[in-house]
Design a protein around this motif. Sequence first.
Motif, short mmCIF file in Angstrom:
data_model
loop_
_atom_site.label_atom_id
_atom_site.label_comp_id
_atom_site.label_asym_id
_atom_site.label_seq_id
_atom_site.Cartn_x
_atom_site.Cartn_y
_atom_site.Cartn_z
N LYS A 294 36.91 43.91 35.12
CA LYS A 294 37.96 44.16 36.11
C LYS A 294 38.99 43.05 36.02
O LYS A 294 38.63 41.88 35.85
CB LYS A 294 37.37 44.22 37.52
N ALA A 295 40.26 43.42 36.12
CA ALA A 295 41.33 42.42 36.07
C ALA A 295 41.48 41.79 37.45
O ALA A 295 41.73 42.50 38.44
CB ALA A 295 42.64 43.06 35.63
N THR A 296 41.33 40.49 37.55
CA THR A 296 41.43 39.80 38.84
C THR A 296 42.87 39.42 39.17
O THR A 296 43.17 38.98 40.27
CB THR A 296 40.57 38.52 38.83
N ALA A 297 43.77 39.58 38.18
CA ALA A 297 45.19 39.27 38.37
C ALA A 297 45.97 40.03 37.30
O ALA A 297 45.37 40.58 36.37
CB ALA A 297 45.44 37.77 38.22
N ASP A 298 47.29 40.10 37.46
CA ASP A 298 48.10 40.63 36.36
C ASP A 298 47.89 39.69 35.17
O ASP A 298 48.26 38.51 35.22
CB ASP A 298 49.58 40.65 36.73
N THR A 299 47.28 40.18 34.11
CA THR A 299 46.81 39.32 33.03
C THR A 299 47.45 39.67 31.70
O THR A 299 47.34 40.81 31.23
CB THR A 299 45.28 39.42 32.90
#
Length: 494
Positions: free
Chosen positions: A364-369
């Motif tokens: 899961k992406a925890t921030a715009d990555t």
Amino acid sequence: MRLLKNIWQQIMDINPFKGDVLPSRVYLFERGRPCLPFPHLLNYKTPLALFDAFYTNAKSSDLFERDNRYLYVMGMPPVFITRDPAVIRAILLATGDKPGQFDRDTTPMTGIARVTGVNSLLYANGKVWRKQKQMSAGPFGKGSLFQPEEFHEFEKTFRKTIEKRLIVLRDAQKVSKKNISRVEIENEIQPIMLEMLVNNFFGGSVEYKELRERYVPALLSLIDYMITNTVAPNLSAIHQFISGKGTDVKRWREALEDLTDIALSGRGEKSGHWKNFIDKVEDEEALRSNIRVFLAGALEATSSFATWTLSHLSRQPELQEQIYSEVKDIDVYDPESLTEAKLLNQCLNETLRLTPSLYFFPRKATADTWLKLDDTRKIMIPKNTTIRLDIWNANRNEAFWGKEISGYPADTFSPLRWDELTRRGITRKNLTHFGFGLGARVCPGQFLGQLEVGLVVGAFIKVFKFKAVTNASGVRAGVTTKPDDGTLMDLELR
């Protein structure tokens, strides 16, 4: 605000990803797919078909768009599925507990956590996961397992266990006075793997008969229950109540607790491999959770690894004979002798590539990555994106593993491809099959698993010639993958 933005982007068909390369969109309802592109009660037992549903209508001429797909509906964050090895590698290496890194998506493991505990290495994230990783680093690390003095003691107990079980199988065939016996090898492998972990690794004491007749069936039933409980927890609870199956679930859980107690029983005397564990554990329940996970995971993952290897070899008798010539005079499977068994190791490596036990990794992406690939291309993955890294199909990707790269088609079991890759100067550093994962979240039991399966397969080949009953095995996928025929084969004593 983000919800409104998502809805607007979905209505206007705006790609939420950014960068040099963009994944292509999957629509909720399309023709020609094997199933809908999300898990539900009609497809959760065929998860590989679920992945296929994401790729079915990817007709773009661009390879990146075909291998990287996203679903975007109902204002929810995107679901991103990739079978692109370069993207998978980049995401796994960018996974961890630091701000902005990808984290494990725990959704597919909620049913497992309800049974084994939420503080296990499998389920936990952030600082809790970091503590669990530190606790397992000692006993499962390569430096610990392969210290010469300790390894010989460890390997000897494993080898004796395997030899004892194969002697029983051999004697049963002699008593039957048949030249050939037909056996589902999966049923023979599972209790051996559990016995090696509980008795040899943890220094516990449990009879083989009890493992085979009580603990293995209970754990397998419990694992199947965990999968259903993840996909449809409410329906699972209702079904238990109506059918009275709740009593069965309670009995299976009690069996897992009893086996956990047996595994922990050697802790005080530091028998088995307990001397390499941390003496003081802050959270005893977390330790129990991890033991539960190790027990169920070992039964699933190492059984999958071993049965797939034997399944592949059962259709290639010439490879069996070549491996037999390597191992027939090996009495001690120490690191040196295992290294000398080059073809055996190539077969193990090829098994993990073509038929990996763990067929996907959830993230899961925890921030715009922003993700940077090895070829310097970049892609931005939006915050809260659900990510599924499709290892099964990535390891069969012709562009990365096929004839032009390795000399052999990507979808065939060809152990000699590893010689060809070496000849062409392509190493594991350049090409990863993700059989045990990669990066911070790499499977802690990889060295133990390789040792166990190498011992089992090598010992099996020394005793038997074996031939598959069917021309090919399909795949059965749940927590792990396995041959769908139970690895049914005809055995002949050497």
